[in-house]
Design a protein around this motif. Structure first.
Motif, PDB file in Angstrom:
ATOM      1  N   ASP A   1       0.496  -1.367  -0.122  1.00 55.26           N
ATOM      2  CA  ASP A   1      -0.004   0.076  -0.187  1.00 55.26           C
ATOM      3  C   ASP A   1       0.893   1.104   0.092  1.00 55.26           C
ATOM      4  OD1 ASP A   1      -1.956   1.879   0.499  1.00 55.26           O
ATOM      5  OD2 ASP A   1      -1.357   1.585   2.569  1.00 55.26           O
TER       6      ASP A   1
ATOM      7  N   TYR B   1       1.211  -3.631  10.557  1.00 57.40           N
ATOM      8  CA  TYR B   1       2.212  -2.592   8.829  1.00 57.40           C
ATOM      9  C   TYR B   1       3.591  -2.882   8.620  1.00 57.40           C
ATOM     10  CZ  TYR B   1      -2.663  -0.307   9.137  1.00 57.40           C
ATOM     11  OH  TYR B   1      -3.934  -0.379   8.514  1.00 57.40           O
TER      12      TYR B   1
ATOM     13  N   LYS C   1      -8.798  -4.311  -3.710  1.00 60.87           N
ATOM     14  CA  LYS C   1      -8.744  -2.906  -3.484  1.00 60.87           C
ATOM     15  C   LYS C   1     -10.004  -2.689  -4.905  1.00 60.87           C
ATOM     16  CE  LYS C   1      -6.918   1.362  -1.807  1.00 60.87           C
ATOM     17  NZ  LYS C   1      -6.108   2.460  -1.594  1.00 60.87           N
TER      18      LYS C   1
ATOM     19  N   TRP D   1     -10.729  -0.782   0.329  1.00 60.33           N
ATOM     20  CA  TRP D   1     -10.166  -1.533   1.040  1.00 60.33           C
ATOM     21  C   TRP D   1     -11.826  -2.704   0.816  1.00 60.33           C
ATOM     22  CZ3 TRP D   1      -5.392  -3.488   0.486  1.00 60.33           C
ATOM     23  CH2 TRP D   1      -4.452  -1.743   0.647  1.00 60.33           C
TER      24      TRP D   1
END
Length: 311
Positions: free
Chosen positions: A199, A223, A251, A256
């Protein structure tokens, strides 16, 4: 004259729409049914909500590797070499995973067994492997969940056969030689079913908190700035008051969408978010082939779908 202009305009608009649809990617769901005995199943969708099984929901590839010869949790990605690369769970208790590649999702290379946990004497399993490609390093990372007897005793439990997973990984550039196996993610709890997507400049890991007591059994997010981590502390649950596993994401525009298996309820669920924080449940809006179980979603071209529809 106005009528003729209207008809010509309508024809041009129709042609442009057909051309646009021809260029538009199609979503493909790779999944298994039952215990994974018959192999790879595929379904497609134009809108990511309504899915239709291909080949009358018959298998596209019969599993041949490992003693158990299963093909559970198939993960397919399109590689930088434009080949489709697939990994899967071959057994409930084996120390390796399955791998095969294809140019068209119809004709597959000979299946290989990759013994990713062979050097860990206490490894009990290798579940739900996935692949993510790192454009920066031009490397593929294969990752999965394993329980190693005697490790991470702080979250050990006698429930659910004593499984106590963490995420492990190897890297490869050619699916022929692989790095040594390393620990990818220890969130401080029993974790399985990770899937990682890029992302922007960061990587997002969707994962299942497998904690039995007190029960979690939900999907969370972590993340990292690099594919190999380190990954952040896991977020609060993004799924609701039900047991969920096997997340896969796509996506659509700016949104999302995360699909997951509500396995206790014998149905699939889906949630949508524009910011990865506020989620809307759209489970009642999706339609999937009966019996579809844990898998992954990727995009294919219209011409590739056309060939699949002929099978």
């Amino acid at each position: 004259m106005k009528k003729l202009f209207y008809i010509v305009s309508l024809l041009i608009a129709t042609v442009l729409n057909v051309q646009a649809q021809a260029k538009k990617d199609i979503y493909l769901f790779a999944y298994f049914k039952g215990n994974g005995e018959d192999g790879l199943h595929l379904a497609y969708s134009a809108d990511a909500y309504t899915w239709k099984a291909l080949k009358n929901d018959q298998s596209f590839l019969t599993p041949t590797v490992s003693n158990d010869k299963l093909m559970r949790d198939p993960c397919i990605i399109r590689g930088a070499d434009d080949l489709f690369h697939m990994v899967w769970t071959v057994s409930w208790k084996d120390k390796g995973i399955g791998y095969a590649s294809s140019k068209d999702l119809i004709n597959w290379s000979p299946q290989q067994f990759i013994p990713v946990m062979a050097n860990e004497a206490g490894a009990r399993n290798t579940w739900a492997p996935e692949i993510t490609y790192d454009e920066q390093t031009k490397t593929y990372m294969i990752y999965w969940a394993t329980t190693i007897t005697g490790k991470f005793n702080e979250t050990a439990s006698s429930e659910e056969s004593g499984y106590n997973h963490r995420m492990y990984y190897v890297t490869t550039k050619d699916f022929k030689t692989f790095s040594e196996t390393k620990l990818l993610y220890d969130p401080g709890f029993n974790v399985i079913d990770a899937t990682i997507v890029k992302d922007g400049k960061r990587f997002i890991m969707f994962l299942k908190d497998e904690t039995r007591q007190p029960p979690q059994k939900n999907i969370k997010i972590a993340y990292a700035d690099q594919l190999e981590g380190p990954y952040s502390t896991a977020s609060a649950p993004i799924t609701g008051n039900y047991w969920a596993e096997g997340p896969t994401t796509l996506k659509t525009g700016n949104d999302w969408m995360v699909y997951f298996d509500k396995y206790r309820d014998h149905q699939y669920g889906a949630i949508v978010s524009a910011d990865l924080k506020n989620w809307t449940d759209v489970s009642d809006k999706i339609s999937l082939p009966k019996g579809l179980r844990h898998g992954t979603i990727l995009s294919i071209k219209a011409k590739e779908l056309k060939a699949l529809l002929k099978q």
